[in-house]
Design a protein around this motif. Structure first.
Motif, PDB file in Angstrom:
ATOM      1  N   ARG A   1       0.827  -1.214   0.000  1.00 31.70           N
ATOM      2  CA  ARG A   1       0.000   0.000   0.000  1.00 31.70           C
ATOM      3  C   ARG A   1       0.857   1.258   0.000  1.00 31.70           C
ATOM      4  N   ARG A   2       2.091   1.128   0.477  1.00 28.38           N
ATOM      5  CA  ARG A   2       2.954   2.307   0.548  1.00 28.38           C
ATOM      6  C   ARG A   2       4.417   1.890   0.492  1.00 28.38           C
TER       7      ARG A   2
ATOM      8  N   GLU B   1      -2.170   4.073  -2.904  1.00 25.52           N
ATOM      9  CA  GLU B   1      -3.619   4.120  -3.068  1.00 25.52           C
ATOM     10  C   GLU B   1      -4.106   5.524  -3.369  1.00 25.52           C
TER      11      GLU B   1
ATOM     12  N   THR C   1       7.119   8.918   2.861  1.00 25.13           N
ATOM     13  CA  THR C   1       6.148   7.841   2.690  1.00 25.13           C
ATOM     14  C   THR C   1       5.369   8.088   1.404  1.00 25.13           C
TER      15      THR C   1
ATOM     16  N   ASP D   1       2.189   6.902  -0.708  1.00 23.04           N
ATOM     17  CA  ASP D   1       0.930   6.174  -0.610  1.00 23.04           C
ATOM     18  C   ASP D   1       0.465   5.817  -2.019  1.00 23.04           C
TER      19      ASP D   1
END
Length: 256
Positions: free
Chosen positions: A154-155, A166, A162, A164
């Motif tokens: 997801r990341r 999504e 970070t 992401d």
């Protein structure tokens, strides 16, 4: 905001042959009723299913009601402008967005891309140009190369940043959220998948790092420069130039 489209509806009909867009659902967001209806009719002739909205409230209702494949979003809307709406959508969705603008100032188009738009079209425009850009953005969104299939994560985390996958955004070490355009997201995904390995311009081109029709080496260099800018002062250290070879994401990447 009133404007006009230069070509008659037959311009899109001529380009509809041999193309089946029937499964793709577009959303046109413009406060000018005539523009909304004209675009809906013309894109319907081209084979798309089209919903329309006149402001941000109606846009959100349509996004909640339907599975939208692409949003055509006017920059100059009442109450909530297109830039703010683009940013809101990008916080929760990766649906492709094409920004419409009647403004000639390049800064408005740059801001649109910075907020997460995938492309922009300046009014007045030829319907064939809009149709070509719609198809190009949809191809990029729906037909990623096999080596860019969704990562089993997801990341990604590296150097305090970070990413992401999504929501297609980055979070800086200090917690600041940084939005990514469609092109920036694709390019960063490539670097993450091949972290610490040099990617040549030819490899980046082959993996779809830039739109078809753009200049080659120069377009890659410009896109890398824009992505570096998203990292601020860290950009040059994270995405390094390997002389006479290409570029490399020089960081240990952890997938979560």
């Amino acid at each position: 905001m009133a404007t006009h489209i230069n070509s008659p509806r037959t311009a899109l009909r001529r380009h509809h042959a041999d193309v089946d867009n029937s499964a793709q659902h577009l959303l046109v967001v413009d406060d000018d009723r005539d523009i909304r209806l004209l675009l809906a009719e013309q894109l319907g002739v081209a084979g798309f299913t089209v919903a329309v909205a006149g402001d941000g409230t109606a846009m959100r209702q349509e996004l909640d009601r339907h599975a939208i494949d692409l949003v055509i979003l006017d920059l100059n809307l009442p109450r909530e402008d297109g830039l703010a709406l683009c940013r809101q959508v990008r916080m929760t969705s990766t649906v492709p967005i094409i920004m419409l603008t009647a403004r000639g100032d390049p800064i408005d188009r740059i801001l649109g891309l910075e907020m997460g738009a995938d492309d922009y079209v300046v009014k007045p425009f030829e319907p064939r140009e809009l149709l070509a850009r719609i198809r190009s953005v949809l191809r990029r969104a729906q037909a990623l190369p096999t080596n860019l299939d969704p990562l089993d994560a997801r990341r990604a985390v590296f150097a305090g940043w970070t990413i992401d996958f999504e929501f297609r955004q980055m979070v800086a070490p200090e917690g600041r959220v940084v939005m990514l355009s469609g092109a920036e997201f694709r390019l960063l995904r490539m670097f993450i998948e091949y972290a610490n390995r040099t990617l040549t311009r030819e490899q980046l081109l082959a993996m779809g790092a830039i739109r078809q029709g753009e200049g080659l080496d120069r377009a890659i260099d410009l896109q890398v420069s824009r992505l570096r800018n998203k990292f601020g002062r860290d950009g040059g250290d994270l995405i390094r130039t390997v002389r006479n070879e290409g570029y490399v994401l020089a960081a240990a990447v952890q997938l979560e």
